[in-house]
Design a protein around this motif. Sequence first.
Motif, PDB file in Angstrom:
ATOM      1  N   UNK A 150      -7.925  -6.640  -9.197  1.00 40.64           N
ATOM      2  CA  UNK A 150      -6.769  -5.750  -9.323  1.00 40.64           C
ATOM      3  C   UNK A 150      -7.227  -4.324  -9.592  1.00 40.64           C
ATOM      4  N   UNK A 151      -6.452  -3.322  -9.138  1.00 42.46           N
ATOM      5  CA  UNK A 151      -6.784  -1.932  -9.487  1.00 42.46           C
ATOM      6  C   UNK A 151      -6.817  -1.734 -10.999  1.00 42.46           C
ATOM      7  N   UNK A 152      -7.527  -0.705 -11.416  1.00 36.30           N
ATOM      8  CA  UNK A 152      -7.646  -0.454 -12.853  1.00 36.30           C
ATOM      9  C   UNK A 152      -6.273  -0.280 -13.498  1.00 36.30           C
ATOM     10  N   UNK A 153      -5.406   0.445 -12.841  1.00 37.03           N
ATOM     11  CA  UNK A 153      -4.030   0.626 -13.325  1.00 37.03           C
ATOM     12  C   UNK A 153      -3.075   0.448 -12.140  1.00 37.03           C
ATOM     13  N   UNK A 154      -2.591  -0.772 -11.892  1.00 37.20           N
ATOM     14  CA  UNK A 154      -1.671  -0.989 -10.766  1.00 37.20           C
ATOM     15  C   UNK A 154      -0.405  -0.154 -10.847  1.00 37.20           C
ATOM     16  N   UNK A 155       0.023   0.162 -12.073  1.00 38.02           N
ATOM     17  CA  UNK A 155       1.224   0.990 -12.217  1.00 38.02           C
ATOM     18  C   UNK A 155       0.986   2.377 -11.630  1.00 38.02           C
ATOM     19  N   UNK A 156      -0.145   3.005 -11.991  1.00 36.95           N
ATOM     20  CA  UNK A 156      -0.433   4.334 -11.460  1.00 36.95           C
ATOM     21  C   UNK A 156      -0.675   4.284  -9.952  1.00 36.95           C
ATOM     22  N   UNK A 157      -1.285   3.188  -9.479  1.00 40.33           N
ATOM     23  CA  UNK A 157      -1.463   3.040  -8.028  1.00 40.33           C
ATOM     24  C   UNK A 157      -0.113   2.931  -7.328  1.00 40.33           C
ATOM     25  N   UNK A 158       0.833   2.237  -7.971  1.00 36.88           N
ATOM     26  CA  UNK A 158       2.176   2.119  -7.396  1.00 36.88           C
ATOM     27  C   UNK A 158       2.896   3.463  -7.394  1.00 36.88           C
ATOM     28  N   UNK A 159       2.719   4.220  -8.469  1.00 38.84           N
ATOM     29  CA  UNK A 159       3.317   5.563  -8.518  1.00 38.84           C
ATOM     30  C   UNK A 159       2.725   6.444  -7.421  1.00 38.84           C
ATOM     31  N   UNK A 160       1.431   6.328  -7.199  1.00 38.75           N
ATOM     32  CA  UNK A 160       0.779   7.107  -6.138  1.00 38.75           C
ATOM     33  C   UNK A 160       1.333   6.736  -4.768  1.00 38.75           C
ATOM     34  N   UNK A 161       1.505   5.430  -4.494  1.00 43.65           N
ATOM     35  CA  UNK A 161       2.099   5.003  -3.227  1.00 43.65           C
ATOM     36  C   UNK A 161       3.525   5.524  -3.094  1.00 43.65           C
ATOM     37  N   UNK A 162       4.272   5.500  -4.193  1.00 44.80           N
ATOM     38  CA  UNK A 162       5.651   5.995  -4.167  1.00 44.80           C
ATOM     39  C   UNK A 162       5.696   7.466  -3.779  1.00 44.80           C
ATOM     40  N   UNK A 163       4.878   8.275  -4.410  1.00 44.43           N
ATOM     41  CA  UNK A 163       4.908   9.716  -4.158  1.00 44.43           C
ATOM     42  C   UNK A 163       4.407  10.033  -2.743  1.00 44.43           C
ATOM     43  N   UNK A 164       3.399   9.302  -2.290  1.00 42.56           N
ATOM     44  CA  UNK A 164       2.797   9.617  -0.988  1.00 42.56           C
ATOM     45  C   UNK A 164       3.613   9.099   0.189  1.00 42.56           C
TER      46      UNK A 164
END
Length: 579
Positions: free
Chosen positions: A345-359
């Motif tokens: 899993x990514x180090x912080x899946x929440x932040x990865x999800x936020x990054x996908x949301x913004x991008x």
Amino acid sequence: MPNSGMDHTHRKYVFFLDPCNLDLINRKIKSVALCVSACPRQELKTLSDVQKFAEINGSLLCSYNLKPSEYTTSSKASVLCPKLPVPASAPIPFFHRCAPVNISCYAKFAEALITFVSDNSVLHRLISGVMTSKEIILGLCLLSLVLSMILMVIIRYISRVLVWIVTILVILGSLGGTGVLWWLYAKQRRSPKETVIPEQLQIAEDNLRALLIYASAATVFTVILFLIMLVMRKRVALTIALFHVAGKVFIHLPLLVFQPFWTFFALVLFWAYWIMTLLFLGTTGSAVQNDKGFVEFRVSGPLQYMWWYHVVGLIWISEFILACQQMTVAGAVVTYYFTRDKRNLPFTPILASVSHLIRYHLGTVAKGSFIITLVKIPRMILMYLHSQLKGKENACARCVLKSCICCLWCLEKCLNYLNQNAYTATAINSTNFCTSAKDAFVILVENALRVAAINTVGDFMLFLGKVLIVCSTGLAGIMLLNYQQDYTVWVLPLVIVCLFAFLVAHCFLSIYEMVVDVLFLCFAIDTKYNDGSPGREFYMDKVLMEFVENSRRAMKEAGKGGVADARELKPMASGASSA
């Protein structure tokens, strides 16, 4: 215009000459307001004290056209100066209003609005109870926060027990209610009619007929309920398994617990900006003098329609922020579900999800929230019309209005649920909003009974969790407040604590409910496109795998084999989606 063009650069506070002169009908202060440089921190009993305050602090509390030296000599001082005694006041942060420290006049205003308060001292004692027990209130609020976080961790272990408790209570309740109704009907039917006076004979017959109708309806309801439970008994096992897996999700993704805080913080920031902009809109236009001699701003031209734009923006952006939370949670849970080895899993899946949301997915979220806004605005307009026409419209118009409001409310709830699943489909396949909504709708229709089981049994379990937190916090509050002897009334502190506990429990368990819904859609897609054979292995957790194996074994025993779809599931991709 009088006083126009005066320099108030250093007079940053608003001071009311008579702050306790309240208009109970319009709920506002009926007093002349002045711009002053400082609020009186101590009570001023005479005009000499007002004059001394002006000379020392340079803050003029009387009308602008009256000099400080004329406070005690002018005949108009009683009209142009504040009402004596001037209460001690302090500036309200951000609003820069001088508010009296002693809130007795505001308490009287509240007493006038609360009709059940007959004794004027009741509200004063309630307020004193809140002020005296503020440390206990804060401690109990923290207790509700801790209990909510603990419940989110242990609910995976007690989900099976909760489901069986709910099932047994529903069965006993329906059987008991039906039995009592039939017993009352039989008892009243056997009672001798000779003892009933002629005037009450018709009433007794009507009551007997009503009991028969109620008992028959309860019997039909109980039979239907038993049939539904019989059909859905195996699907309840899926609800238990999903709750168990949801508990594991929170262990692997602990930042999900703090998601309500970030959403609340974003909403508060936006609402503060919205209110500040609203205040700017309130002072746009041209300054004119009204009939009472006061200055007011009258808006003309395109600016007068900015209010509607601003209100629509409030609803849309608020829904947008809530939708961003749903998309963030969906992205993180989808990443967890479709990662076979949880160590990768990514180090912080929440932040990865936020990054996908913004991008990639801001357009999807904006479209989904805009659809909710289009439904919510007409419902609010109808509610406003209903409140304005209350008591004036006929029965038919009132019924039509209420029916329309109810239908729009149901439509809004359905769209909210569909949007949430559309965001999950977007997180899985990175498709646009319309395609994701269509795919999610097809999956939900194919699994209608499972959806019904999760949304009934699961929601009721979470409701029991909320009740448990509120009751535990309320019991702790009663035990603590009962030993406090500094005040006599502690009902209001207890109500505040219980309301806060319910709000906190609702925020946290709503995230839990959201995770369960996302897991279900992932599970439905996983079982639709994969069958566990080599090359088409399941992504699901072992608990869900056991549920699938048990279901297959039961189907084999019943002689009902099935063939799975051969299409391959696309895992969460990093492609873009357009709205």
